[in-house]
Enzyme design. Structure first.
Site, PDB file in Angstrom:
ATOM      1  N   HIS A  61       0.837  -1.201   0.000  1.00 47.61           N
ATOM      2  CA  HIS A  61       0.000   0.000   0.000  1.00 47.61           C
ATOM      3  C   HIS A  61       0.875   1.256   0.000  1.00 47.61           C
ATOM      4  O   HIS A  61       2.056   1.200   0.347  1.00 47.61           O
ATOM      5  CB  HIS A  61      -0.924   0.035   1.224  1.00 47.61           C
ATOM      6  CG  HIS A  61      -2.120  -0.854   1.081  1.00 47.61           C
ATOM      7  ND1 HIS A  61      -2.085  -2.190   1.367  1.00 47.61           N
ATOM      8  CD2 HIS A  61      -3.392  -0.590   0.659  1.00 47.61           C
ATOM      9  CE1 HIS A  61      -3.280  -2.729   1.146  1.00 47.61           C
ATOM     10  NE2 HIS A  61      -4.089  -1.783   0.707  1.00 47.61           N
ATOM     11  N   HIS A  62       0.236   2.365  -0.312  1.00 50.53           N
ATOM     12  CA  HIS A  62       0.884   3.676  -0.327  1.00 50.53           C
ATOM     13  C   HIS A  62       1.482   4.031   1.037  1.00 50.53           C
ATOM     14  O   HIS A  62       1.060   3.533   2.070  1.00 50.53           O
ATOM     15  CB  HIS A  62      -0.133   4.748  -0.749  1.00 50.53           C
ATOM     16  CG  HIS A  62      -1.378   4.753   0.104  1.00 50.53           C
ATOM     17  ND1 HIS A  62      -1.495   5.511   1.234  1.00 50.53           N
ATOM     18  CD2 HIS A  62      -2.543   4.069  -0.002  1.00 50.53           C
ATOM     19  CE1 HIS A  62      -2.679   5.308   1.784  1.00 50.53           C
ATOM     20  NE2 HIS A  62      -3.338   4.425   1.050  1.00 50.53           N
ATOM     21  N   LYS A  83      -0.673   5.060   4.348  1.00 53.02           N
ATOM     22  CA  LYS A  83      -1.595   4.158   5.052  1.00 53.02           C
ATOM     23  C   LYS A  83      -1.168   4.018   6.508  1.00 53.02           C
ATOM     24  O   LYS A  83       0.008   3.844   6.802  1.00 53.02           O
ATOM     25  CB  LYS A  83      -1.638   2.788   4.357  1.00 53.02           C
ATOM     26  CG  LYS A  83      -2.626   1.825   5.006  1.00 53.02           C
ATOM     27  CD  LYS A  83      -2.965   0.656   4.124  1.00 53.02           C
ATOM     28  CE  LYS A  83      -3.870  -0.352   4.813  1.00 53.02           C
ATOM     29  NZ  LYS A  83      -5.171   0.214   5.181  1.00 53.02           N
TER      30      LYS A  83
HETATM   31  P1  NAD Z   1      -7.480   9.312   5.017  1.00 50.78           P
HETATM   32  O1  NAD Z   1      -6.508   9.478   6.129  1.00 50.78           O
HETATM   33  O2  NAD Z   1      -7.191   9.922   3.685  1.00 50.78           O
HETATM   34  O3  NAD Z   1      -8.934   9.849   5.466  1.00 50.78           O
HETATM   35  C1  NAD Z   1      -9.481   9.616   6.712  1.00 50.78           C
HETATM   36  C2  NAD Z   1     -10.389  10.801   7.031  1.00 50.78           C
HETATM   37  O4  NAD Z   1     -11.072  10.514   8.254  1.00 50.78           O
HETATM   38  C3  NAD Z   1      -9.614  12.121   7.256  1.00 50.78           C
HETATM   39  O5  NAD Z   1     -10.253  13.178   6.547  1.00 50.78           O
HETATM   40  C4  NAD Z   1      -9.693  12.333   8.766  1.00 50.78           C
HETATM   41  O6  NAD Z   1      -9.716  13.703   9.133  1.00 50.78           O
HETATM   42  C5  NAD Z   1     -11.024  11.662   9.082  1.00 50.78           C
HETATM   43  N1  NAD Z   1     -11.132  11.230  10.481  1.00 50.78           N
HETATM   44  C6  NAD Z   1     -10.169  10.753  11.306  1.00 50.78           C
HETATM   45  N2  NAD Z   1     -10.670  10.477  12.528  1.00 50.78           N
HETATM   46  C7  NAD Z   1     -11.979  10.804  12.463  1.00 50.78           C
HETATM   47  C8  NAD Z   1     -13.037  10.759  13.405  1.00 50.78           C
HETATM   48  N3  NAD Z   1     -12.828  10.347  14.667  1.00 50.78           N
HETATM   49  N4  NAD Z   1     -14.282  11.155  13.011  1.00 50.78           N
HETATM   50  C9  NAD Z   1     -14.515  11.588  11.752  1.00 50.78           C
HETATM   51  N5  NAD Z   1     -13.526  11.671  10.813  1.00 50.78           N
HETATM   52  C10 NAD Z   1     -12.287  11.278  11.172  1.00 50.78           C
HETATM   53  O7  NAD Z   1      -7.682   7.732   4.879  1.00 50.78           O
HETATM   54  P2  NAD Z   1      -8.299   6.923   3.636  1.00 50.78           P
HETATM   55  O8  NAD Z   1      -7.209   6.486   2.741  1.00 50.78           O
HETATM   56  O9  NAD Z   1      -9.468   7.680   3.089  1.00 50.78           O
HETATM   57  O10 NAD Z   1      -8.794   5.614   4.387  1.00 50.78           O
HETATM   58  C11 NAD Z   1      -9.752   5.703   5.433  1.00 50.78           C
HETATM   59  C12 NAD Z   1      -9.987   4.319   6.007  1.00 50.78           C
HETATM   60  O11 NAD Z   1     -10.584   3.478   5.000  1.00 50.78           O
HETATM   61  C13 NAD Z   1      -8.707   3.594   6.440  1.00 50.78           C
HETATM   62  O12 NAD Z   1      -8.993   2.838   7.601  1.00 50.78           O
HETATM   63  C14 NAD Z   1      -8.409   2.672   5.261  1.00 50.78           C
HETATM   64  O13 NAD Z   1      -7.654   1.535   5.631  1.00 50.78           O
HETATM   65  C15 NAD Z   1      -9.803   2.290   4.849  1.00 50.78           C
HETATM   66  N6  NAD Z   1      -9.952   1.835   3.467  1.00 50.78           N
HETATM   67  C16 NAD Z   1     -10.873   0.851   3.262  1.00 50.78           C
HETATM   68  C17 NAD Z   1     -11.139   0.418   1.974  1.00 50.78           C
HETATM   69  C18 NAD Z   1     -12.207  -0.612   1.783  1.00 50.78           C
HETATM   70  O14 NAD Z   1     -12.505  -1.009   0.621  1.00 50.78           O
HETATM   71  N7  NAD Z   1     -12.851  -1.081   2.864  1.00 50.78           N
HETATM   72  C19 NAD Z   1     -10.465   0.970   0.883  1.00 50.78           C
HETATM   73  C20 NAD Z   1      -9.534   1.983   1.118  1.00 50.78           C
HETATM   74  C21 NAD Z   1      -9.290   2.414   2.424  1.00 50.78           C
END
Ligand code: NAD
Length: 251
Positions: A135-136, A139
């Site tokens: 992953h990038h 992450k």
């Molecule tokens: P990211 O860091 O770009 O975005 C996360 C966002 O959540 C940020 O804007 C942050 O400010 C916000 N945030 C953090 N804590 C918070 C809280 N308590 N309440 C509300 N908002 C909050 O991350 P991302 O790359 O968008 O990934 C987010 C999550 O999704 C990660 O856990 C990642 O592993 C997961 N993910 C899942 C899939 C899937 O298919 N299930 C795919 C990609 C990423």
């Protein structure tokens, strides 16, 4: 045509949140009714929506679960890296409202789960299983939720224990590899959206199952599909294989 489903999107400012908002613009059957991020109150905005989608941070899970239970709203969780306690909060919420917890919303990866289970069953004990994920660099959790799920699927098929038989990386004098083991390796590099490989290897041959995501759009479209699917479902904990109808065929 059915009325569109209104989504409260949590983590809206993040990479996945933005991808979901973009995907929703092209979908006639969903609309983003509320965009929430860190520091925003959840209760008010979700009351006007049909379903909540969470792609934020594992620490947000207990509060999101509480709010969804209080408002009787279905919940789609894409966030990964939950602790045992946070997972318990999700399981408890699923006794009252329908919840989808999916480490990966892509059709391809959910097919990979199915293929991994069948391959582990077919090849049996003579094949070593190793899981690689890339992953990038931004992450935050490791290994990926998808890699953990692949390990769970393989362990179940081979009757191995995730507690005893899963090893993360290897270093030093680790000795010979026991047959009853699953190896897990997490690579962090550049801007890789998400690659997963399951290796099945015996002394004479090797079979590798690989999925590569090239765009977050695939996860976003899958999450919106899950959000449409879960509205009106009974309270339970579902996964993406349920949404895709793969659950019955997977065993
Ligand atoms: P990211 O860091 O770009 O975005 C996360 C966002 O959540 C940020 O804007 C942050 O400010 C916000 N945030 C953090 N804590 C918070 C809280 N308590 N309440 C509300 N908002 C909050 O991350 P991302 O790359 O968008 O990934 C987010 C999550 O999704 C990660 O856990 C990642 O592993 C997961 N993910 C899942 C899939 C899937 O298919 N299930 C795919 C990609 C990423």
């Amino acid at each position: 045509m059915s009325a569109s489903v209104r989504v409260a999107l949590i983590g809206a400012a993040g990479r996945m949140g933005q991808a979901i908002a973009r995907a929703a613009e092209t979908e006639a059957t969903v609309e983003i009714g509320a965009k929430l991020d860190l520091g925003d109150a959840v209760d008010g905005p979700i009351s006007g929506c049909d379903v909540v989608i969470d792609f934020s941070h594992a620490d947000a899970a207990p509060e999101i679960c509480r709010a969804c239970v209080a408002a009787h709203k279905p919940l789609v969780i894409g966030t990964t890296g939950h602790s045992a306690e946070q997972t318990k909060a999700i399981q408890k919420a699923a006794q009252t409202v329908p919840v989808i917890l999916a480490a990966n919303f892509s059709v391809g990866v959910n097919t990979l789960f199915w293929l991994t289970r069948r391959t582990a069953e077919l090849l049996g004990d003579g094949f070593d299983i190793e899981i690689l994920e890339t992953h990038h660099r931004l992450k935050k959790d490791a290994p990926s939720g998808t890699a953990k799920r692949l390990a769970a699927v393989a362990a179940e098929a081979r009757r191995l224990s995730l507690e005893k038989d899963l090893v993360h990386g290897r270093a030093g004098q680790v000795g010979e590899r026991p047959a009853q083991q699953i190896g897990m390796h997490a690579i962090r590099a550049g801007d890789v959206v998400g690659d997963h490989t399951v290796i099945f290897a015996s002394p004479g041959e090797r079979l590798e199952l690989t999925h590569k995501a090239s765009s977050r759009e695939t996860f976003a479209v899958g999450a919106l599909r899950a959000a449409r699917w879960i509205v009106g479902k009974p309270a339970a904990l579902y996964n993406m294989e349920d949404v895709l109808g793969l659950s019955g065929q997977a065993r």
